[in-house]
Design a protein around this motif. Sequence first.
Motif, short mmCIF file in Angstrom:
data_model
loop_
_atom_site.label_atom_id
_atom_site.label_comp_id
_atom_site.label_asym_id
_atom_site.label_seq_id
_atom_site.Cartn_x
_atom_site.Cartn_y
_atom_site.Cartn_z
N GLY C 113 0.80 -1.23 0.00
CA GLY C 113 0.00 0.00 0.00
C GLY C 113 0.82 1.27 0.00
N THR C 114 2.10 1.18 -0.38
CA THR C 114 2.97 2.36 -0.32
C THR C 114 2.39 3.53 -1.11
OG1 THR C 114 4.85 0.89 -0.13
CG2 THR C 114 5.33 3.18 -0.66
N ALA C 115 1.90 3.25 -2.30
CA ALA C 115 1.39 4.34 -3.14
C ALA C 115 0.21 5.04 -2.46
CB ALA C 115 0.98 3.81 -4.51
N GLU C 116 -0.71 4.23 -1.93
CA GLU C 116 -1.89 4.82 -1.28
C GLU C 116 -1.47 5.63 -0.05
OE1 GLU C 116 -1.79 1.85 -2.59
OE2 GLU C 116 -3.46 1.84 -4.00
N THR C 117 -0.50 5.10 0.71
CA THR C 117 -0.03 5.82 1.90
C THR C 117 0.57 7.17 1.52
OG1 THR C 117 0.52 3.70 2.93
CG2 THR C 117 1.55 5.67 3.88
N ILE C 118 1.52 7.12 0.59
CA ILE C 118 2.24 8.34 0.22
C ILE C 118 1.27 9.37 -0.37
CG2 ILE C 118 3.99 9.28 -1.36
CD1 ILE C 118 5.26 7.68 0.87
N HIS C 119 0.38 8.92 -1.24
CA HIS C 119 -0.48 9.88 -1.92
C HIS C 119 -1.57 10.44 -1.01
CE1 HIS C 119 1.19 10.08 -5.94
NE2 HIS C 119 1.53 8.81 -5.75
N ALA C 120 -2.10 9.61 -0.14
CA ALA C 120 -3.09 10.14 0.81
C ALA C 120 -2.43 11.19 1.71
CB ALA C 120 -3.69 9.01 1.64
N CYS C 121 -1.23 10.88 2.19
CA CYS C 121 -0.52 11.84 3.06
C CYS C 121 -0.10 13.07 2.28
CB CYS C 121 0.69 11.18 3.70
SG CYS C 121 0.27 9.88 4.88
N ASN C 122 0.30 12.87 1.03
CA ASN C 122 0.75 14.01 0.24
C ASN C 122 -0.41 14.93 -0.16
OD1 ASN C 122 2.99 15.36 -0.98
ND2 ASN C 122 2.19 14.74 -2.97
N ARG C 123 -1.59 14.34 -0.36
CA ARG C 123 -2.76 15.18 -0.62
C ARG C 123 -3.21 15.89 0.65
NH1 ARG C 123 -4.73 10.54 -3.58
NH2 ARG C 123 -5.85 9.96 -1.71
N GLY C 124 -2.70 15.41 1.76
CA GLY C 124 -3.11 16.01 3.03
C GLY C 124 -4.52 15.63 3.41
N GLU C 125 -4.87 14.37 3.14
CA GLU C 125 -6.21 13.92 3.55
C GLU C 125 -6.35 14.08 5.05
OE1 GLU C 125 -8.44 13.24 1.39
OE2 GLU C 125 -7.18 12.99 -0.40
N ASN C 126 -7.48 14.57 5.48
CA ASN C 126 -7.69 14.81 6.91
C ASN C 126 -8.12 13.54 7.62
OD1 ASN C 126 -7.09 17.64 7.11
ND2 ASN C 126 -8.86 17.91 5.77
N ILE C 127 -7.20 12.59 7.62
CA ILE C 127 -7.47 11.30 8.24
C ILE C 127 -6.37 11.01 9.25
CG2 ILE C 127 -8.74 10.38 6.27
CD1 ILE C 127 -6.16 8.89 5.43
N THR C 128 -6.61 10.04 10.10
CA THR C 128 -5.60 9.62 11.08
C THR C 128 -5.16 8.21 10.74
OG1 THR C 128 -6.58 11.04 12.75
CG2 THR C 128 -5.16 9.25 13.53
N ILE C 129 -3.86 8.03 10.59
CA ILE C 129 -3.32 6.72 10.23
C ILE C 129 -2.54 6.16 11.41
CG2 ILE C 129 -1.70 5.49 8.72
CD1 ILE C 129 -2.43 7.46 6.48
N LEU C 130 -2.91 4.98 11.86
CA LEU C 130 -2.13 4.26 12.87
C LEU C 130 -1.36 3.15 12.17
CD1 LEU C 130 -3.74 5.79 15.01
CD2 LEU C 130 -3.90 3.68 16.29
N PHE C 131 -0.07 3.18 12.32
CA PHE C 131 0.82 2.29 11.58
C PHE C 131 1.57 1.42 12.60
CE2 PHE C 131 5.34 2.37 9.65
CZ PHE C 131 5.23 1.08 9.19
N ILE C 132 1.29 0.12 12.57
CA ILE C 132 1.93 -0.79 13.50
C ILE C 132 3.11 -1.45 12.80
CG2 ILE C 132 1.60 -2.76 15.06
CD1 ILE C 132 -0.20 -0.33 15.69
N ASN C 133 4.30 -1.16 13.29
CA ASN C 133 5.52 -1.67 12.67
C ASN C 133 6.17 -2.70 13.59
OD1 ASN C 133 8.00 -2.13 11.52
ND2 ASN C 133 8.80 -0.06 11.90
N ASN C 134 6.03 -3.97 13.21
CA ASN C 134 6.72 -5.00 14.00
C ASN C 134 7.75 -5.75 13.15
OD1 ASN C 134 5.07 -6.59 12.47
ND2 ASN C 134 3.75 -7.25 14.15
N GLY C 135 8.06 -5.19 12.00
CA GLY C 135 9.19 -5.70 11.24
C GLY C 135 9.03 -7.09 10.66
N ILE C 136 7.78 -7.53 10.53
CA ILE C 136 7.59 -8.90 10.05
C ILE C 136 6.14 -9.06 9.59
CG2 ILE C 136 6.77 -10.06 12.15
CD1 ILE C 136 9.17 -12.08 11.58
N TYR C 137 5.89 -10.06 8.75
CA TYR C 137 4.51 -10.41 8.41
C TYR C 137 4.05 -11.46 9.41
CZ TYR C 137 4.67 -8.08 3.85
OH TYR C 137 4.74 -7.15 2.86
N GLY C 138 3.18 -11.05 10.32
CA GLY C 138 2.73 -11.96 11.35
C GLY C 138 1.69 -12.95 10.85
N MET C 139 0.66 -12.41 10.18
CA MET C 139 -0.50 -13.22 9.80
C MET C 139 -0.14 -14.41 8.92
SD MET C 139 -3.72 -13.80 9.78
CE MET C 139 -4.83 -12.47 10.21
#
Lengths: 355, 75, 258
Positions: C113-139
């Motif tokens: 989802g890198t493109a969606e992340t970067i572009h939503a943030c770059n457009r300045g969408e008024n949303i709140t993103i919580l990003f959980i980084n555990n350095g691995i694919y758990g699921m």
Amino acid sequence: MGELRLMKGNEAVAEAAIRAGADGYFGYPITPQSEVMEYLMAEKPHERTGMVVLQAESELAAINMVYGGAACGKKVMTSSSSPGISLMQEGISYIAGAELPCLLVNVVRGGPGLGTIQPAQSDYFQAVKGGGHGDYRLITLAPASVQEMSDFVKLGFELAFKYRNPVMILSDGAIGQMMEKVELFDPVPRSKEILPWATTGKTPDRERNIITSLDLDPKRQEDFNLKLQKKYGEIEEKEVRYEKIQCDDAEYLFVAYGTSSRVVQKAVQLARSRGIKVGLFRPITLWPFPSKEIFAMTGQVKGILSVEMSAGQMVEDIRLAVKGKIKVDYYGRMGGIIPTPDEVVEMLEKKIIGG
Amino acid sequence: MAKVRGAIVVDTERCKGCELCVGACPTDVIGMEEEVNSKGYHYAYMKNPEACTGCVNCAIICPDGVISVYRVKTS
Amino acid sequence: MAEITLDQIIQPENLVYTKSRIMTDTVLHYCPGCGHGTAHRLLAEVIEELDLQADTIGVAPVGCSVLMYNYMDVDMQEAAHGRAPALATAIKRLMPEKFVFTYQGDGDLAAIGTAETIHACNRGENITILFINNGIYGMTGGQMAPTTLPDMKASTCPYGRDVRMMGNPLKITDIVATLPGSYYVTRQSVHTPGNVRKAKKAIRKAVEYQKRNQGTCFVEIVSNCNSGWKMTPADANQWLEENMLPFYPLGDLKVPEE
């Protein structure tokens, strides 16, 4: 009489969207349909009706914006052309799986791959057989004029909300680009209704609404699929649309939709001037396909020629419909070439009458 | 002299026995029960209740939100 | 002075902490000790404290937190893998008065989802993103993530991440902070009680700031994956502090100009 205008098919889609009270359009430029978003942006629909129009970073983002908006119960749409629609397939499957209403417009160009920017009908399978993963269907409307490009936007939204199902307008580059007279329907205001299933914020009077296509329990997932199939059965029962042109005395039949059906209308005149009694059956809904209505013609006509701008896709559904009772063949052109009426009549004589 | 006394109540059925609360407790109140719950997890309990100050460290580190904390001031 | 009994302490009027009512009673499917539960709870507490339940629309990702909507008593949508910011973009634009958040893991947000992340943030969408980084694919069982550290082992880099062959870990939060559309960008963790308290303050800001309509609020939470890392929960949190935090240092990356 509604307002008359001379418009491109793509522009008619855009104007009709504003008039139909659409809440949002999310798209990405691609030839030959970019006029849809260009027209919308020039019209400032955020001022006219409050409609949101956004150029997304990709078709992938656009279709998922449609998902997000549709899940709020909003009237949302996108448009694209073949390669872009391919990129959207994942999202379309999720939308169908979450039972969300939305309108998709595919102004088809030739493929496969990057193909060409000229008109084609080679996305028929993708549209009517469910181009993404899983057992789902799109209600597929095939306009044959700029007028129908406008009318089907309104009809498409109505069907989408009636069945909570995505609806696709399967057009092509010729109808998208050509200009014709259009009688525009009167504008309807955007709906303020809060739909009971939509994610609009959980109020104390109801349980929370969850929009998802995920269910890891096989029994429940199968039950959901059965529910979907029941819905599709109902749509097949009630929503078949078609047009018959000069079929009353026909001994032979053309079946064609969209741009091909316009060519075939001329071919019917040409053939009849040579004494061949032939009619045109034009499916308007490609799914649900008018199978019963085509089968009903088998008692009357001796053979059917499917005319398509593809390698022969709809012809498979016609063969299924006639159950082997009469001869069915296909003639088509590919790569962005539109068949001529002369070719079509020649092929009727060669493949059906003489064959 | 005022003294703060606390106590925790563990939802033992929802506890997964991760033991993060044990390390988070500054006064060494929490231990893991030898018994297991219906899922097979050893669950947290107050092995040393007198030492609890109700600081809520255990509750806020608990990923499963199974700990409720009570606190009183005694004099 | 008579000694106070436990029964006297455990009375409703003495309750100082319990699970937020925005969290449902459904048992979280996460592994014991997983930081996802803590992150969910902090967001739920903030929604409760700010009285936002009726205004909240959340978007769940694909990954370990795919079933997040089972745990929070708010309206939620389940997105396709990586597409949560696109959904949230449309939701917020169509209903600007609502509080809209996405909750995404590292694979969802920083790989597919890198493109969606970067572009939503770059457009300045008024949303709140919580990003959980555990350095691995758990699921999917512990495969390499875009944020897997150099030399860190995962099931698709069993001898450690060789950056010459597998590429470098992506500090996407640092990128987001450089975008003109982002408003508040911070990196937090939930591996100690002190960090949980700080993370909650950050989440609260990221929720409150959405009302200002100034751009995207982005909270990275560096978290553990004890199953994927093959450690006990306590060891995983220790490892996180010693290995993840030097590479992903905690703190604000972008704060609003007051």
